[in-house]
Design a protein around this motif. Structure first.
Motif, PDB file in Angstrom:
ATOM      1  N   ASN A 200       0.820  -1.200   0.000  1.00 52.78           N
ATOM      2  CA  ASN A 200       0.000   0.000   0.000  1.00 52.78           C
ATOM      3  C   ASN A 200       0.865   1.267   0.000  1.00 52.78           C
ATOM      4  O   ASN A 200       0.524   2.258  -0.627  1.00 52.78           O
ATOM      5  CB  ASN A 200      -0.961   0.019   1.181  1.00 52.78           C
ATOM      6  CG  ASN A 200      -2.053  -1.030   1.025  1.00 52.78           C
ATOM      7  OD1 ASN A 200      -2.403  -1.418  -0.078  1.00 52.78           O
ATOM      8  ND2 ASN A 200      -2.575  -1.496   2.150  1.00 52.78           N
ATOM      9  N   LYS A 201       1.988   1.213   0.693  1.00 49.17           N
ATOM     10  CA  LYS A 201       2.897   2.354   0.728  1.00 49.17           C
ATOM     11  C   LYS A 201       3.461   2.606  -0.662  1.00 49.17           C
ATOM     12  O   LYS A 201       3.570   3.742  -1.102  1.00 49.17           O
ATOM     13  CB  LYS A 201       4.037   2.088   1.724  1.00 49.17           C
ATOM     14  CG  LYS A 201       4.976   3.229   1.871  1.00 49.17           C
ATOM     15  CD  LYS A 201       6.056   2.933   2.910  1.00 49.17           C
ATOM     16  CE  LYS A 201       7.004   4.099   3.024  1.00 49.17           C
ATOM     17  NZ  LYS A 201       8.072   3.828   3.977  1.00 49.17           N
ATOM     18  N   ASN A 202       3.807   1.540  -1.387  1.00 52.47           N
ATOM     19  CA  ASN A 202       4.363   1.684  -2.734  1.00 52.47           C
ATOM     20  C   ASN A 202       3.322   2.206  -3.721  1.00 52.47           C
ATOM     21  O   ASN A 202       3.655   2.904  -4.666  1.00 52.47           O
ATOM     22  CB  ASN A 202       4.942   0.347  -3.225  1.00 52.47           C
ATOM     23  CG  ASN A 202       6.236   0.006  -2.533  1.00 52.47           C
ATOM     24  OD1 ASN A 202       6.950   0.879  -2.051  1.00 52.47           O
ATOM     25  ND2 ASN A 202       6.553  -1.276  -2.482  1.00 52.47           N
ATOM     26  N   LYS A 203       2.059   1.876  -3.518  1.00 50.92           N
ATOM     27  CA  LYS A 203       0.990   2.366  -4.401  1.00 50.92           C
ATOM     28  C   LYS A 203       0.801   3.866  -4.256  1.00 50.92           C
ATOM     29  O   LYS A 203       0.461   4.545  -5.212  1.00 50.92           O
ATOM     30  CB  LYS A 203      -0.329   1.655  -4.088  1.00 50.92           C
ATOM     31  CG  LYS A 203      -0.385   0.228  -4.559  1.00 50.92           C
ATOM     32  CD  LYS A 203      -1.718  -0.401  -4.217  1.00 50.92           C
ATOM     33  CE  LYS A 203      -1.747  -1.859  -4.600  1.00 50.92           C
ATOM     34  NZ  LYS A 203      -3.015  -2.495  -4.211  1.00 50.92           N
ATOM     35  N   LYS A 204       1.029   4.395  -3.051  1.00 50.81           N
ATOM     36  CA  LYS A 204       0.838   5.818  -2.788  1.00 50.81           C
ATOM     37  C   LYS A 204       1.993   6.658  -3.332  1.00 50.81           C
ATOM     38  O   LYS A 204       1.840   7.831  -3.558  1.00 50.81           O
ATOM     39  CB  LYS A 204       0.697   6.070  -1.288  1.00 50.81           C
ATOM     40  CG  LYS A 204      -0.576   5.483  -0.717  1.00 50.81           C
ATOM     41  CD  LYS A 204      -0.648   5.691   0.777  1.00 50.81           C
ATOM     42  CE  LYS A 204      -1.880   5.026   1.359  1.00 50.81           C
ATOM     43  NZ  LYS A 204      -1.918   5.141   2.822  1.00 50.81           N
ATOM     44  N   SER A 205       3.142   6.034  -3.539  1.00 52.19           N
ATOM     45  CA  SER A 205       4.331   6.765  -3.991  1.00 52.19           C
ATOM     46  C   SER A 205       4.281   7.119  -5.450  1.00 52.19           C
ATOM     47  O   SER A 205       3.666   6.581  -6.260  1.00 52.19           O
ATOM     48  CB  SER A 205       5.591   5.939  -3.731  1.00 52.19           C
ATOM     49  OG  SER A 205       5.735   5.732  -2.366  1.00 52.19           O
TER      50      SER A 205
END
Length: 85
Positions: free
Chosen positions: A80-85
């Motif tokens: 999820n963190k990588n999707k927001k980046s």
């Protein structure tokens, strides 16, 4: 009793165990000395005698489930963190 994780099973005869609080410590244990049906990732509680022989070994299913949930939750958080980046 000490806790170990089954890291891997070699040649269907030997289990390589990693100590839960210090994974630098490993033990190679004959598979026939451990509970039947163990698999990689299982968490075991083991009691050894003074010579290092297993007196008692028990699979800790709830601890394995908790460890898997924790790992999966962390993986989802990272995804999820990588999707927001």
């Amino acid at each position: 009793m000490e806790k170990y994780t089954v890291d891997r099973i070699e040649d269907g005869r030997m289990a390589v165990l990693l100590k839960r609080n210090n994974e630098k410590i490993s033990k190679d244990i004959p598979l026939n000395s451990l509970p039947e049906g163990i698999s990689e990732g299982d968490i075991l509680s083991i009691r050894f005698d003074d010579q290092g022989n297993i007196i008692q070994a028990k699979v800790l299913k709830q601890e394995k489930e908790a460890a898997l949930k924790k790992a999966n939750d962390l993986l989802e958080k990272l995804k999820n963190k990588n999707k927001k980046s």
